[in-house]
Design a protein around this motif. Structure first.
Motif, mmCIF file in Angstrom:
data_model
loop_
_atom_site.group_PDB
_atom_site.id
_atom_site.type_symbol
_atom_site.label_atom_id
_atom_site.label_comp_id
_atom_site.label_asym_id
_atom_site.label_seq_id
_atom_site.Cartn_x
_atom_site.Cartn_y
_atom_site.Cartn_z
ATOM 1 N N ASP A 186 0.824 -1.211 0.000
ATOM 2 C CA ASP A 186 0.000 0.000 0.000
ATOM 3 C C ASP A 186 0.862 1.267 0.000
ATOM 4 O OD1 ASP A 186 -2.346 -1.376 -0.025
ATOM 5 O OD2 ASP A 186 -2.778 -1.151 2.115
ATOM 6 N N PHE A 187 2.097 1.137 0.466
ATOM 7 C CA PHE A 187 2.982 2.305 0.536
ATOM 8 C C PHE A 187 4.425 1.805 0.583
ATOM 9 C CE2 PHE A 187 1.347 1.159 4.693
ATOM 10 C CZ PHE A 187 2.511 0.871 5.396
ATOM 11 N N ASP A 188 5.387 2.709 0.396
ATOM 12 C CA ASP A 188 6.792 2.320 0.466
ATOM 13 C C ASP A 188 7.496 3.115 1.569
ATOM 14 O OD1 ASP A 188 6.983 4.787 -0.680
ATOM 15 O OD2 ASP A 188 7.408 4.018 -2.688
ATOM 16 N N GLU A 189 8.798 2.861 1.765
ATOM 17 C CA GLU A 189 9.533 3.403 2.916
ATOM 18 C C GLU A 189 9.586 4.927 2.990
ATOM 19 O OE1 GLU A 189 13.362 1.647 3.354
ATOM 20 O OE2 GLU A 189 12.566 -0.398 3.572
ATOM 21 N N PRO A 190 9.680 5.643 1.869
ATOM 22 C CA PRO A 190 9.744 7.112 1.980
ATOM 23 C C PRO A 190 8.581 7.716 2.768
ATOM 24 C CG PRO A 190 10.382 6.447 -0.213
ATOM 25 C CD PRO A 190 9.894 5.194 0.480
#
Length: 482
Positions: free
Chosen positions: A459-463
């Motif tokens: 659903d989202f990445d590390e940034p």
């Protein structure tokens, strides 16, 4: 403020609160037309269609042999009571969505005070509610389609249909029989009456031209609710006189089935020992089927109504285009005999069940009662599983029977209530739907296992959170100081 409201809007709101119906999760199979095939488009068939939709089960087909919606079910046809026989408070086709229930519909049409004033639903208004339910929920019913034969075909069924006079074959994985009071048998006619010509003899299950009985004499055989309702309808149509003949010396007046109406017994009835379920069915048979008080009051207000108790019907014959009914040596003449003599469970009698009937386990195959409790009528009932499915007479001989669910009165001994009527809906419709869901899911378990193990994109990445990650080397002060 008006007590009336928009029933469609309220019902839509109730459905919105549940969230949208799930998408169909059942995997399509080559050569299969329907995942679930529902026989009967009356109140229970439509309720199943709704419940299956809410369970995310698609490719459901509902058929009815009637030509149109008015001909489906009993309420505008052979039902002749003024009000339903069940309390208005029982959960019906709405199952767990009160906004599409009878109370919501009735209060919207007639007001809350009107609802509080009734004890039971008026029959014609119940029929109107069901018509609204079917239309509002957009439940498609294929009218003019009759199931002629069920042919087992391994992991599915070939269904031989008569569709408005055209023979056709369709396939289905599951079948639900919502086909009414004679759905596993036939109307019962005593041998003393069976030979009479149809013009002079009608069963309460058949259409009767009551208007033609004005000024005529009518004999009604039987003392259950349908017999009293037919007698009342004849009297209200202007019959010259109506004689009702009851076998018992007193009318059955103890509704013994109420003793098992509390949640403990109702919810757990299927798990009771066979001996206890049998004894409960026998108790009902001994006490007899009771007519509601208002059905009896409906006829007794007529001076030309005559009740015959302890009346065993002897030979009946035709004389001068009238029927002479012999009762204890006295002949009673009638222009029409109406048999309110009920129904018998007789699985092989149903043409569509001919191929499967020899394999169906009956109560007489399952349970041998004490001699004093023997009852051939009850023994002919199918012995059903907890989801009202047929079971095999011989284990392993017909495993496909578990895919046919019997939602009609043939389930009485097994389920303890008149299956198909309102009292059975809250418990048994969800139970059948859960079993159908489980079976369809496990039948394609490998495919569902692959779906369960499928890769899911993030659903989202590390940034998204990188700037908030704690780094002790970047801190100027320790978190805890002396």
């Amino acid at each position: 403020m008006s007590e009336f409201f928009d029933v469609d809007g309220e019902a839509r709101r109730a459905l919105d609160l549940l969230g949208p119906a799930p998408e169909n999760w059942v995997l399509a199979r080559a050569g299969i037309d329907h995942d679930v095939f529902v026989v009967g488009g009356g109140q229970t068939g439509c309720a199943f269609a709704f419940a299956l939709r809410r369970a995310g089960i698609g490719r459901v087909s509902v058929i009815d042999a009637a030509r149109d919606a008015d001909g489906a079910g009993v309420w505008l046809n052979r039902a002749r009571m003024n009000t339903l026989r069940t309390p208005k408070t029982l959960v019906g086709p709405e199952i767990d969505v009160a906004g599409v229930g009878f109370r919501a519909w009735y209060e919207a049409r007639f007001g809350r005070d009107a609802y509080r004033s009734i004890e039971r639903a008026p029959r014609k208004q119940w029929a109107a509610y069901l018509a609204w339910y079917r239309a509002f929920l957009d439940i498609p019913v294929r009218y003019g389609v009759r199931l002629a034969r069920i042919e087992p075909a391994g992991d599915h069924f070939r269904l031989h249909l008569d569709a408005n006079g055209e023979a056709r074959v369709e396939t289905a994985r599951k079948i639900v029989l919502c086909n009414g009071i004679a759905g596993n048998g036939r109307a019962h006619l005593p041998d003393t009456l069976a030979h009479l010509p149809p013009a002079l003899l009608r069963h309460t299950s058949q259409a009767i031209d009551f208007a033609a009985l004005r000024g005529k004499s009518v004999a009604v055989i039987g003392a259950a609710a349908s017999a009293f309702d037919a007698a009342a309808t004849a009297l209200e149509a202007g019959a010259a006189d109506v004689h009702l003949f009851a076998r018992r010396d007193a009318l059955a007046s103890k509704p013994v089935s109420r003793t098992r109406g509390y949640p403990g017994a109702y919810d757990n009835y299927h798990s009771l020992p066979d001996a206890l379920r049998w004894s409960q069915a026998r108790r009902f048979r001994r006490e007899g089927s009771t007519a509601p008080r208002d059905s009896i009051e409906r006829v007794t207000r007529f001076a030309n109504f005559h009740l015959h108790l302890g009346a065993t019907i002897g030979a009946a014959r035709v004389e001068a285009n009238r029927i002479a009914v012999n009762v204890r040596g006295t002949a009673f003449f009638a222009d029409l005999v109406i048999a309110g003599t009920g129904y018998v469970i007789d699985v092989p009698a149903r043409p569509e069940l001919v191929d499967i009937a020899p394999h169906v386990r009956l109560w007489r195959d399952q349970y041998t009662p004490p001699t004093a409790e023997a009852d051939a009528v009850l023994g002919a009932h199918p012995y059903l599983g907890e989801a009202l499915e047929y079971l095999e007479k011989t284990p392993g001989a017909a495993p496909w029977l578990r895919d046919i669910h019997v939602y009609n009165p043939a389930g009485f001994v097994s389920a303890g209530v008149p299956v198909g009527d309102v009292p059975s809906m809250k418990r048994d419709i969800p139970a059948v739907v859960r079993r159908i869901s489980r079976d369809l899911f496990h039948a394609d378990l490998d495919a569902h296992a692959a779906r369960l193990n499928a890769d899911i994109p993030a659903d989202f990445d590390e940034p998204l959170y990188a700037a908030s990650v704690w780094n002790p080397q970047e801190q100027q002060q320790p978190l805890i100081q002396d």
